[in-house]
Design a protein around this motif. Structure first.
Motif, PDB file in Angstrom:
ATOM      1  N   MET A 199       6.542 -10.665 -14.630  1.00  0.00           N
ATOM      2  CA  MET A 199       5.517 -10.850 -15.839  1.00  0.00           C
ATOM      3  C   MET A 199       5.627  -9.390 -16.342  1.00  0.00           C
ATOM      4  O   MET A 199       4.489  -8.903 -17.287  1.00  0.00           O
ATOM      5  N   GLY A 200       6.151  -8.325 -15.947  1.00  0.00           N
ATOM      6  CA  GLY A 200       6.069  -6.908 -16.468  1.00  0.00           C
ATOM      7  C   GLY A 200       4.945  -6.064 -15.657  1.00  0.00           C
ATOM      8  O   GLY A 200       4.844  -4.939 -16.152  1.00  0.00           O
ATOM      9  N   LEU A 201       4.613  -6.717 -14.686  1.00  0.00           N
ATOM     10  CA  LEU A 201       3.318  -6.065 -13.813  1.00  0.00           C
ATOM     11  C   LEU A 201       3.888  -5.075 -12.660  1.00  0.00           C
ATOM     12  O   LEU A 201       5.069  -5.453 -12.467  1.00  0.00           O
ATOM     13  N   ARG A 202       3.185  -4.280 -12.082  1.00  0.00           N
ATOM     14  CA  ARG A 202       3.600  -3.452 -11.095  1.00  0.00           C
ATOM     15  C   ARG A 202       2.607  -3.651  -9.864  1.00  0.00           C
ATOM     16  O   ARG A 202       1.859  -2.884  -9.604  1.00  0.00           O
ATOM     17  N   PRO A 203       3.060  -4.892  -9.123  1.00  0.00           N
ATOM     18  CA  PRO A 203       2.148  -4.897  -7.891  1.00  0.00           C
ATOM     19  C   PRO A 203       2.172  -3.946  -6.737  1.00  0.00           C
ATOM     20  O   PRO A 203       3.290  -3.624  -6.624  1.00  0.00           O
ATOM     21  N   GLU A 204       1.136  -3.594  -6.129  1.00  0.00           N
ATOM     22  CA  GLU A 204       1.179  -3.183  -4.802  1.00  0.00           C
ATOM     23  C   GLU A 204       0.716  -3.812  -3.710  1.00  0.00           C
ATOM     24  O   GLU A 204      -0.065  -4.822  -3.830  1.00  0.00           O
ATOM     25  N   VAL A 205       1.379  -3.630  -2.623  1.00  0.00           N
ATOM     26  CA  VAL A 205       1.109  -4.617  -1.459  1.00  0.00           C
ATOM     27  C   VAL A 205       0.636  -3.771  -0.125  1.00  0.00           C
ATOM     28  O   VAL A 205       1.237  -2.777   0.138  1.00  0.00           O
TER      29      VAL A 205
END
Length: 295
Positions: A199-205
């Motif tokens: 989706m063009g996002l930058r998730p962090e885990v």
């Protein structure tokens, strides 16, 4: 060179997995369970979630799948306005009991009966209507991308969710390994991460390890309770389970006291904690993070 990772439709794969689930989540099931959820001190899992969520002072929050308010109540106590949404009417009633129990939260928490597949805008969740949208252990929907999109659209700044990152929370991996039973590890968070990247996002885990003590009043009560773990070809291991419990059950010094969900604890517990690992995934939705200030 073609990349299978980039070409995979992770939401389509998620949908295929959901078709294999025995039963979808049903509000009636959670209505029945709601009686076990009572006002209590904030659980360590909730404390860890809120620490990682890093919600700023006075920010408004959408708590989707709020349950009985394990996050909504401490958020309101900290001065946040919260929209607490859940598809279980009984859970929302239990949340209202919690609001009355703690007191001083008038006007801080608005409850809303809402499911993932509902029309959120028609229900009053307008685009960018809150600063932060959270979904703690509550994403249960056939269309994961649609759910993540709804959270993203609703939040002005940030979204935070948790999904299972190991064995099912209904399983005790320690027991399953000890009796030779097979265990399937959860990978839900991997689907969510990859969908968000797409989706063009930058998730962090990050990860939250949530401990739990199971209690019971007799060996046979323990066998009946833990036997629910014996699925997917492990059903024949009841004798091994009984033998393990007999060797590892110890007196519970807190017998009779309210447990994590308000029910009285049993006379016995196991000599180890059950650990459930959750993946905490967060992403920015719009407002850039403030720059770091250096002296």
């Amino acid at each position: 060179m073609r990349s299978l990772l980039l070409e995979t439709d992770w939401n389509e794969e998620w949908m295929r997995r959901q078709e294999l689930r025995r039963t979808p989540d049903d509000p009636a099931q959670w209505d029945a369970r709601a009686r076990h959820f009572r006002p209590r001190e904030t659980h360590p899992y909730a404390q860890d979630f809120l620490a990682l969520a890093d919600i700023r002072p006075q920010e408004s929050v959408l708590d989707m799948g709020c349950g009985a308010g394990s996050l909504a109540i401490p958020l309101a106590q900290a001065g946040h306005n919260v929209v607490a949404a859940d598809f279980s009417s009984r859970m929302l009633e239990t949340l209202q009991e919690g609001i009355r129990y703690y007191g001083g939260l008038d006007g801080r928490i608005d409850t809303l009966q809402l499911a993932w597949d509902d029309d959120w805008q028609a229900a009053g969740i307008a685009p960018q209507s809150v600063d932060v949208a959270i979904a703690s252990r509550s994403i249960a929907t056939r269309d994961l991308k649609a759910a993540l999109t709804k959270l993203t659209v609703a939040a002005r700044r940030r979204c935070c969710i948790t999904l299972i990152a190991g064995a099912s929370p209904h399983l005790d991996e320690h027991i399953m390994r000890a009796i030779g039973a097979s265990v399937t590890r959860g990978t839900d968070y991997i689907y969510a991460f990859n969908i968000l990247v797409g989706m063009g996002l930058r998730p962090e885990v990050s990860y939250i390890d949530s401990p739990r003590r199971d209690t019971f009043d007799s060996l046979e009560d323990g066998v009946a309770d833990f036997a629910r773990m014996l699925e997917d070809g492990n059903e024949h291991r009841v004798d091994e389970l009984r033998s393990y419990l007999a060797q590892h059950m110890v007196d519970n010094p807190h017998a009779g006291e309210p447990g994590a969900k308000g029910r009285p604890q049993g006379r016995y517990m196991l000599d180890h904690e059950r650990i459930t690992r959750w993946a905490f995934i967060a992403w920015s939705t719009g407002e850039p993070e403030p720059p770091e200030l250096h002296p």
